[in-house]
Write a protein that holds these residues in place. Structure first.
Motif, PDB file in Angstrom:
ATOM      1  N   PHE A 172       0.835  -1.191   0.000  1.00  0.00           N
ATOM      2  CA  PHE A 172       0.000   0.000   0.000  1.00  0.00           C
ATOM      3  C   PHE A 172       0.876   1.249   0.000  1.00  0.00           C
ATOM      4  CE2 PHE A 172      -2.214   3.331   2.458  1.00  0.00           C
ATOM      5  CZ  PHE A 172      -3.304   3.526   1.633  1.00  0.00           C
ATOM      6  N   LYS A 173       1.897   1.262   0.848  1.00  0.00           N
ATOM      7  CA  LYS A 173       2.783   2.423   0.924  1.00  0.00           C
ATOM      8  C   LYS A 173       3.471   2.678  -0.419  1.00  0.00           C
ATOM      9  CE  LYS A 173       4.038   2.032   5.815  1.00  0.00           C
ATOM     10  NZ  LYS A 173       5.163   1.844   6.746  1.00  0.00           N
ATOM     11  N   ILE A 174       3.967   1.614  -1.027  1.00  0.00           N
ATOM     12  CA  ILE A 174       4.657   1.763  -2.312  1.00  0.00           C
ATOM     13  C   ILE A 174       3.695   2.286  -3.369  1.00  0.00           C
ATOM     14  CG2 ILE A 174       5.754   0.491  -4.191  1.00  0.00           C
ATOM     15  CD1 ILE A 174       7.075  -1.263  -2.026  1.00  0.00           C
ATOM     16  N   GLN A 175       2.475   1.791  -3.369  1.00  0.00           N
ATOM     17  CA  GLN A 175       1.479   2.258  -4.334  1.00  0.00           C
ATOM     18  C   GLN A 175       1.194   3.747  -4.137  1.00  0.00           C
ATOM     19  OE1 GLN A 175      -2.171   0.069  -4.175  1.00  0.00           O
ATOM     20  NE2 GLN A 175      -3.209   1.386  -5.636  1.00  0.00           N
ATOM     21  N   VAL A 176       1.019   4.177  -2.889  1.00  0.00           N
ATOM     22  CA  VAL A 176       0.749   5.586  -2.599  1.00  0.00           C
ATOM     23  C   VAL A 176       1.940   6.449  -2.992  1.00  0.00           C
ATOM     24  CG1 VAL A 176       0.331   7.238  -0.738  1.00  0.00           C
ATOM     25  CG2 VAL A 176      -0.909   5.077  -0.779  1.00  0.00           C
ATOM     26  N   VAL A 177       3.140   6.007  -2.660  1.00  0.00           N
ATOM     27  CA  VAL A 177       4.347   6.774  -2.985  1.00  0.00           C
ATOM     28  C   VAL A 177       4.517   6.894  -4.487  1.00  0.00           C
ATOM     29  CG1 VAL A 177       6.872   6.732  -2.893  1.00  0.00           C
ATOM     30  CG2 VAL A 177       5.536   6.288  -0.832  1.00  0.00           C
ATOM     31  N   GLN A 178       4.341   5.801  -5.205  1.00  0.00           N
ATOM     32  CA  GLN A 178       4.498   5.853  -6.655  1.00  0.00           C
ATOM     33  C   GLN A 178       3.480   6.799  -7.283  1.00  0.00           C
ATOM     34  OE1 GLN A 178       4.324   1.680  -7.685  1.00  0.00           O
ATOM     35  NE2 GLN A 178       6.545   1.511  -7.753  1.00  0.00           N
ATOM     36  N   VAL A 186       1.869  11.892  -9.818  1.00  0.00           N
ATOM     37  CA  VAL A 186       0.935  13.018  -9.832  1.00  0.00           C
ATOM     38  C   VAL A 186       1.643  14.311  -9.449  1.00  0.00           C
ATOM     39  CG1 VAL A 186      -1.139  13.953  -8.737  1.00  0.00           C
ATOM     40  CG2 VAL A 186      -1.044  11.545  -9.358  1.00  0.00           C
ATOM     41  N   GLY A 187       2.528  14.220  -8.474  1.00  0.00           N
ATOM     42  CA  GLY A 187       3.246  15.408  -8.025  1.00  0.00           C
ATOM     43  C   GLY A 187       2.476  16.201  -6.982  1.00  0.00           C
ATOM     44  N   ASN A 188       1.319  15.716  -6.571  1.00  0.00           N
ATOM     45  CA  ASN A 188       0.499  16.395  -5.582  1.00  0.00           C
ATOM     46  C   ASN A 188       0.210  15.423  -4.447  1.00  0.00           C
ATOM     47  OD1 ASN A 188      -1.374  17.797  -4.094  1.00  0.00           O
ATOM     48  ND2 ASN A 188      -2.617  18.414  -5.848  1.00  0.00           N
ATOM     49  N   LYS A 189       0.996  15.539  -3.386  1.00  0.00           N
ATOM     50  CA  LYS A 189       0.869  14.607  -2.266  1.00  0.00           C
ATOM     51  C   LYS A 189      -0.464  14.758  -1.543  1.00  0.00           C
ATOM     52  CE  LYS A 189       5.844  14.468  -1.539  1.00  0.00           C
ATOM     53  NZ  LYS A 189       6.286  15.491  -2.468  1.00  0.00           N
ATOM     54  N   ALA A 190      -0.985  15.995  -1.480  1.00  0.00           N
ATOM     55  CA  ALA A 190      -2.251  16.237  -0.787  1.00  0.00           C
ATOM     56  C   ALA A 190      -3.403  15.536  -1.502  1.00  0.00           C
ATOM     57  CB  ALA A 190      -2.516  17.736  -0.697  1.00  0.00           C
ATOM     58  N   LYS A 208       4.019  12.393   2.802  1.00  0.00           N
ATOM     59  CA  LYS A 208       5.334  13.045   2.678  1.00  0.00           C
ATOM     60  C   LYS A 208       6.418  12.204   3.349  1.00  0.00           C
ATOM     61  CE  LYS A 208       3.662  17.797   2.423  1.00  0.00           C
ATOM     62  NZ  LYS A 208       3.601  19.107   3.106  1.00  0.00           N
ATOM     63  N   LYS A 209       6.087  11.652   4.530  1.00  0.00           N
ATOM     64  CA  LYS A 209       7.041  10.809   5.261  1.00  0.00           C
ATOM     65  C   LYS A 209       7.385   9.565   4.447  1.00  0.00           C
ATOM     66  CE  LYS A 209       7.440   8.044   9.444  1.00  0.00           C
ATOM     67  NZ  LYS A 209       6.719   7.501  10.592  1.00  0.00           N
ATOM     68  N   TRP A 210       6.354   8.916   3.869  1.00  0.00           N
ATOM     69  CA  TRP A 210       6.593   7.723   3.069  1.00  0.00           C
ATOM     70  C   TRP A 210       7.446   8.029   1.850  1.00  0.00           C
ATOM     71  CZ3 TRP A 210       0.875   5.640   3.001  1.00  0.00           C
ATOM     72  CH2 TRP A 210       0.574   5.119   4.258  1.00  0.00           C
ATOM     73  N   VAL A 211       7.180   9.153   1.195  1.00  0.00           N
ATOM     74  CA  VAL A 211       7.971   9.544   0.018  1.00  0.00           C
ATOM     75  C   VAL A 211       9.428   9.758   0.426  1.00  0.00           C
ATOM     76  CG1 VAL A 211       8.341  11.350  -1.705  1.00  0.00           C
ATOM     77  CG2 VAL A 211       6.028  10.496  -1.275  1.00  0.00           C
ATOM     78  N   LYS A 212       9.628  10.417   1.556  1.00  0.00           N
ATOM     79  CA  LYS A 212      10.998  10.662   2.046  1.00  0.00           C
ATOM     80  C   LYS A 212      11.702   9.335   2.348  1.00  0.00           C
ATOM     81  CE  LYS A 212      13.586  12.998   5.657  1.00  0.00           C
ATOM     82  NZ  LYS A 212      13.524  13.752   6.908  1.00  0.00           N
ATOM     83  N   GLU A 213      10.998   8.444   3.043  1.00  0.00           N
ATOM     84  CA  GLU A 213      11.572   7.130   3.349  1.00  0.00           C
ATOM     85  C   GLU A 213      11.875   6.349   2.074  1.00  0.00           C
ATOM     86  OE1 GLU A 213       8.764   5.179   5.870  1.00  0.00           O
ATOM     87  OE2 GLU A 213       9.342   6.328   7.647  1.00  0.00           O
ATOM     88  N   HIS A 235      15.443   5.019   0.909  1.00  0.00           N
ATOM     89  CA  HIS A 235      15.633   3.572   0.804  1.00  0.00           C
ATOM     90  C   HIS A 235      15.077   3.037  -0.506  1.00  0.00           C
ATOM     91  CE1 HIS A 235      15.370   4.448   5.180  1.00  0.00           C
ATOM     92  NE2 HIS A 235      16.477   3.748   5.186  1.00  0.00           N
ATOM     93  N   SER A 236      15.131   3.843  -1.531  1.00  0.00           N
ATOM     94  CA  SER A 236      14.464   3.476  -2.783  1.00  0.00           C
ATOM     95  C   SER A 236      15.013   2.183  -3.377  1.00  0.00           C
ATOM     96  CB  SER A 236      14.552   4.607  -3.795  1.00  0.00           C
ATOM     97  OG  SER A 236      15.899   4.866  -4.136  1.00  0.00           O
ATOM     98  N   GLU A 237      16.308   1.989  -3.271  1.00  0.00           N
ATOM     99  CA  GLU A 237      16.887   0.774  -3.852  1.00  0.00           C
ATOM    100  C   GLU A 237      16.321  -0.470  -3.169  1.00  0.00           C
ATOM    101  OE1 GLU A 237      21.189  -1.396  -4.331  1.00  0.00           O
ATOM    102  OE2 GLU A 237      21.133   0.778  -4.271  1.00  0.00           O
ATOM    103  N   LEU A 238      16.232  -0.432  -1.845  1.00  0.00           N
ATOM    104  CA  LEU A 238      15.678  -1.572  -1.112  1.00  0.00           C
ATOM    105  C   LEU A 238      14.197  -1.764  -1.427  1.00  0.00           C
ATOM    106  CD1 LEU A 238      17.297  -1.092   2.404  1.00  0.00           C
ATOM    107  CD2 LEU A 238      17.873  -2.797   0.690  1.00  0.00           C
ATOM    108  N   ALA A 239      13.464  -0.672  -1.534  1.00  0.00           N
ATOM    109  CA  ALA A 239      12.036  -0.771  -1.829  1.00  0.00           C
ATOM    110  C   ALA A 239      11.800  -1.350  -3.213  1.00  0.00           C
ATOM    111  CB  ALA A 239      11.384   0.603  -1.711  1.00  0.00           C
ATOM    112  N   VAL A 240      12.587  -0.913  -4.169  1.00  0.00           N
ATOM    113  CA  VAL A 240      12.445  -1.415  -5.536  1.00  0.00           C
ATOM    114  C   VAL A 240      12.813  -2.898  -5.579  1.00  0.00           C
ATOM    115  CG1 VAL A 240      13.375  -1.256  -7.873  1.00  0.00           C
ATOM    116  CG2 VAL A 240      12.744   0.820  -6.645  1.00  0.00           C
TER     117      VAL A 240
END
Length: 98
Positions: free
Chosen positions: A10-16, A21-25, A39-44, A48-53
């Motif tokens: 779910f987090k990865i889907q929201v972050v992607q 979209v470019g609009n977190k709100a 915003k926190k999830w995007v920062k994380e 850690h993008s390599e690990l998430a991917v």
């Protein structure tokens, strides 16, 4: 205040979607989570993008592997059934196949 635990998928889907979209709100509103959490999830994710991917790719490969195992099992079953039918129609072949 109640804390919720969200699954990684779910987090990865929201972050992607937030990155696309470019609009977190707007994305936060769509998924009914707080904008600061997105915003926190995007920062994380960025940290850690390599690990998430790698995790996401691993999950896709596991699903593909499971699907291939099922297909292989089905093919093995089909072969066994066809061999049984062939043996019944051609009894002289019983000795050569086991």
């Amino acid at each position: 205040m109640r804390r919720s635990k969200y699954f990684k998928e779910f987090k990865i889907q929201v972050v992607q979607e937030a990155k696309e979209v470019g609009n977190k709100a707007a994305v936060a509103g769509r998924y009914e989570v707080h904008e600061n959490l997105v915003k926190k999830w995007v920062k994380e994710f960025d940290e850690h993008s390599e690990l998430a991917v790698q995790w996401y790719v691993l999950k896709e490969l596991e699903q593909e592997n499971d699907q291939l195992k099922r297909l292989l099992g089905e093919k093995d079953l089909e072969i066994a059934i066809l061999r049984d039918l062939l043996k019944k129609k051609n009894p002289h072949l019983r000795r050569s196949w086991k």
